[in-house]
Design an enzyme around this catalytic site. Sequence first.
Site, PDB file in Angstrom:
ATOM      1  CB  SER A 151      30.057 -29.141 -46.611  1.00  0.00           C
ATOM      2  OG  SER A 151      31.046 -29.212 -47.630  1.00  0.00           O
ATOM      3  CE  LYS A 174      31.312 -20.840 -52.669  1.00  0.00           C
ATOM      4  NZ  LYS A 174      32.154 -21.937 -52.211  1.00  0.00           N
ATOM      5  CG  HIS A 197      34.739 -16.901 -50.314  1.00  0.00           C
ATOM      6  ND1 HIS A 197      35.383 -17.966 -50.882  1.00  0.00           N
ATOM      7  CD2 HIS A 197      33.593 -17.399 -49.766  1.00  0.00           C
ATOM      8  CE1 HIS A 197      34.657 -19.070 -50.696  1.00  0.00           C
ATOM      9  NE2 HIS A 197      33.566 -18.746 -50.027  1.00  0.00           N
ATOM     10  CD  GLU A 235      35.226 -20.514 -53.491  1.00  0.00           C
ATOM     11  OE1 GLU A 235      34.484 -19.673 -54.001  1.00  0.00           O
ATOM     12  OE2 GLU A 235      34.803 -21.570 -52.960  1.00  0.00           O
TER      13      GLU A 235
END
Length: 252
Positions: free
Chosen positions: A214, A11, A96, A98
Amino acid sequence: MRKAYIAGNWKMNMTPSAGAAFAKELRAAAEKAAVDVKVMVAPPFVTIPAVAEVLKGSSIIVAAQNMNDHESGAYTGEVAPAMLKDLGVNTVILGHSERRSYYGESDSFINAKLRLAIKEGMDVVLCVGETLEERESGRLEEVLSTQVSGCLKDVSAAEMAHVTIAYEPVWAIGTGRTATPEDADAAHAYIRSLVASLYSDDIAQNLIIQYGGSVNASNVKALMAKENIDGALVGGASLSVEKFLPIMTFDK
Ligand code: 13P
């Protein structure tokens, strides 16, 4: 038999110098541990050259986190696939969540990038996944179906050899809340069935589907034990060798 594929999406973390130092440490650790799964790291654009230099000759793949949907031209602030290829980067993460949520990327826009990446001979990790609200309102399959078919529109069966899909439930990203291995496997099985209906059983069976959200050293083994989970797309835990190495060596 699908080969496990573990990827680290950095990221917007790691300057070029920090990325190079990290890649050096990661390479040494991976070689010492004789990691034998497919491993990829995706640094920010400006950090790619420094990381690629350190990883030259290693089996760790360097990927980009995004690219533009045009070959070149007046697109201020954007990066074209040819620029990535010139750095030796042949893999790109697209779609993605995001990018979908913060930058408004639609399935048709992601599809345009995906087709260009494949035309340029690149491999793609295509991200799909539902929000919590979509899951809780019973729309998981509808959302996955729309994303998968929209992003793969006009992609041929032969071109599917260049596509990996990453299932990343939005509610599990960066939250510490992982999908249970059973829930993740069910979503992966559904994605595989979608690909079987769009293409063929053979293509669906050969498709690598990564789970993302996660993933860490404690949950990776149970996730990877599931029939339809072939890899992981790791965010936070890919930023430390101490945390990423046990994910790469989950099967040892
Ligand atoms: P985390 O592993 O930090 O939840 O991020 C997952 C992800 O978005 C990888 O692309």
